[in-house]
Design a protein around this motif. Sequence first.
Motif, PDB file in Angstrom:
ATOM      1  N   PRO A 176      89.638  20.998 -15.085  1.00  0.00           N
ATOM      2  CA  PRO A 176      89.480  21.772 -16.322  1.00  0.00           C
ATOM      3  C   PRO A 176      89.013  23.200 -16.066  1.00  0.00           C
ATOM      4  O   PRO A 176      89.421  24.129 -16.772  1.00  0.00           O
ATOM      5  CB  PRO A 176      88.430  20.978 -17.101  1.00  0.00           C
ATOM      6  N   PHE A 177      88.172  23.383 -15.039  1.00  0.00           N
ATOM      7  CA  PHE A 177      87.690  24.727 -14.734  1.00  0.00           C
ATOM      8  C   PHE A 177      88.836  25.603 -14.222  1.00  0.00           C
ATOM      9  O   PHE A 177      88.996  26.745 -14.647  1.00  0.00           O
ATOM     10  CB  PHE A 177      86.573  24.650 -13.692  1.00  0.00           C
ATOM     11  N   TRP A 178      89.617  25.088 -13.291  1.00  0.00           N
ATOM     12  CA  TRP A 178      90.752  25.853 -12.772  1.00  0.00           C
ATOM     13  C   TRP A 178      91.718  26.216 -13.898  1.00  0.00           C
ATOM     14  O   TRP A 178      92.171  27.355 -14.012  1.00  0.00           O
ATOM     15  CB  TRP A 178      91.480  25.065 -11.693  1.00  0.00           C
ATOM     16  N   GLU A 221      86.570  24.995 -24.308  1.00  0.00           N
ATOM     17  CA  GLU A 221      85.413  24.112 -24.234  1.00  0.00           C
ATOM     18  C   GLU A 221      85.456  23.210 -23.009  1.00  0.00           C
ATOM     19  O   GLU A 221      84.432  22.962 -22.357  1.00  0.00           O
ATOM     20  CB  GLU A 221      85.341  23.259 -25.509  1.00  0.00           C
ATOM     21  N   GLU A 222      86.653  22.730 -22.659  1.00  0.00           N
ATOM     22  CA  GLU A 222      86.777  21.839 -21.507  1.00  0.00           C
ATOM     23  C   GLU A 222      86.325  22.517 -20.218  1.00  0.00           C
ATOM     24  O   GLU A 222      85.724  21.877 -19.349  1.00  0.00           O
ATOM     25  CB  GLU A 222      88.234  21.364 -21.347  1.00  0.00           C
ATOM     26  N   ILE A 254      84.948  28.492  -6.901  1.00  0.00           N
ATOM     27  CA  ILE A 254      85.951  29.265  -7.633  1.00  0.00           C
ATOM     28  C   ILE A 254      87.147  28.416  -8.050  1.00  0.00           C
ATOM     29  O   ILE A 254      87.918  28.831  -8.915  1.00  0.00           O
ATOM     30  CB  ILE A 254      86.448  30.464  -6.798  1.00  0.00           C
ATOM     31  N   PHE A 255      87.291  27.227  -7.461  1.00  0.00           N
ATOM     32  CA  PHE A 255      88.435  26.379  -7.799  1.00  0.00           C
ATOM     33  C   PHE A 255      88.101  25.376  -8.899  1.00  0.00           C
ATOM     34  O   PHE A 255      88.793  25.289  -9.900  1.00  0.00           O
ATOM     35  CB  PHE A 255      88.931  25.642  -6.553  1.00  0.00           C
ATOM     36  N   ASP A 256      87.044  24.582  -8.694  1.00  0.00           N
ATOM     37  CA  ASP A 256      86.766  23.502  -9.640  1.00  0.00           C
ATOM     38  C   ASP A 256      85.443  23.660 -10.388  1.00  0.00           C
ATOM     39  O   ASP A 256      85.080  22.804 -11.194  1.00  0.00           O
ATOM     40  CB  ASP A 256      86.810  22.139  -8.939  1.00  0.00           C
ATOM     41  N   GLY A 257      84.703  24.755 -10.134  1.00  0.00           N
ATOM     42  CA  GLY A 257      83.465  24.991 -10.860  1.00  0.00           C
ATOM     43  C   GLY A 257      82.300  24.140 -10.441  1.00  0.00           C
ATOM     44  O   GLY A 257      81.244  24.158 -11.083  1.00  0.00           O
ATOM     45  N   GLY A 258      82.445  23.382  -9.348  1.00  0.00           N
ATOM     46  CA  GLY A 258      81.362  22.538  -8.874  1.00  0.00           C
ATOM     47  C   GLY A 258      80.181  23.363  -8.388  1.00  0.00           C
ATOM     48  O   GLY A 258      80.332  24.521  -7.987  1.00  0.00           O
ATOM     49  N   PRO A 259      78.970  22.798  -8.415  1.00  0.00           N
ATOM     50  CA  PRO A 259      77.768  23.558  -8.046  1.00  0.00           C
ATOM     51  C   PRO A 259      77.653  23.781  -6.545  1.00  0.00           C
ATOM     52  O   PRO A 259      77.995  22.911  -5.741  1.00  0.00           O
ATOM     53  CB  PRO A 259      76.626  22.671  -8.547  1.00  0.00           C
ATOM     54  N   SER A 260      77.154  24.952  -6.165  1.00  0.00           N
ATOM     55  CA  SER A 260      76.802  25.264  -4.782  1.00  0.00           C
ATOM     56  C   SER A 260      75.278  25.243  -4.681  1.00  0.00           C
ATOM     57  O   SER A 260      74.599  25.948  -5.421  1.00  0.00           O
ATOM     58  CB  SER A 260      77.340  26.637  -4.371  1.00  0.00           C
ATOM     59  N   MET A 261      74.765  24.429  -3.764  1.00  0.00           N
ATOM     60  CA  MET A 261      73.320  24.266  -3.583  1.00  0.00           C
ATOM     61  C   MET A 261      72.893  25.062  -2.358  1.00  0.00           C
ATOM     62  O   MET A 261      73.598  25.082  -1.338  1.00  0.00           O
ATOM     63  CB  MET A 261      72.977  22.793  -3.387  1.00  0.00           C
TER      64      MET A 261
END
Length: 338
Positions: A176-178, A221-222, A254-261
């Motif tokens: 959804p982020f991409w 929203e998604e 930048i691809f899927d919006g996942g968090p970077s810790m």
Amino acid sequence: MSFRLRAARPDDLEHLYEMAKLTGGGFTNLPADRKALAAKLERARAAFARRDGELGDDQFVLVLENTETGQVRGTCQMFSQVGQQLPFYSYRLNTLTQHSQELDRTVRAELLSLTTDLEGSAEVGGLFLHPGERAGGLGLLLARSRYLFIAMHRSRFADRLLAELRGVIDDRGGSPFWDGVAGRFFGMSFQEADYFNAINGNQFIADLMPKHPVYVAMLQEEARQVIGVPHPSGRAAMRMLENEGLAFEGYVDIFDGGPSMTARTDNVKSVRDATPARVGPTDLDLGERALIATGELDSFRCAYGMREVLEDGTLAIDTVCAAALEVDTGDEVWSVAR
């Protein structure tokens, strides 16, 4: 049944390829492509072979091996510092505050800004455990063995540590982020872009991605709902990272919006608390559960075991762990409490 982590070898290619086919996509560091995996293993071989102790542009690959059958059932990776050959891009989530005196109104807008802030960080990633082995704490062994490796080879890793978590992937295998952000500019599906990135790197992002910030309120929203949210299968991994002292500070993939810790490398719990000792008796029956590792670079091995620090400073360990690590009295090991 006993498992250990060891340095990957070029002949582990088929094992990695079979596991890569099980990831379900979005796993940039483990693409289901033999040529790309072979290149990773060759790069790792060169990194393990280098003995000068200097910080370089290295990638290390470890595999989880069943010591009874020789089967490879998991893998993980470490990068000494990212962004040395190509820029390392992230989005940074930040806030822009503006005020109108005429309206007596303050407006705060969330922005996604393309950045290379994390360039030069060490990275832990590429962790995958075979679905048939997701019990008994093997995921924890995979994850934390990387920190023992870093502690034992500290000069080979940068002072800041990064871990990227896979973002939310929908039932179609899309992101959804991409779809809401980058996909609008590239004319590629998430699967196509993710695979291209895994094989060729992300220079195409620099070439085609608009450099101006993205207003989050203008996204669907998604897409908004998944910014900084890990894939459901990665929630446990996020908790493990938090337990190690890593934190989410607004950087997302930048691809899927996942968090970077991120964290300072020396502040990571398993790096900070890892201690060396010489092996004493190897027939310990009862002691503290620990991760125990030995060996340098390509001879690195890590396994669960029991330990007890003796009065003379040596470390008593159990027979099963000693066999998995192939150590005997007088050998050096590093350990950290489980």
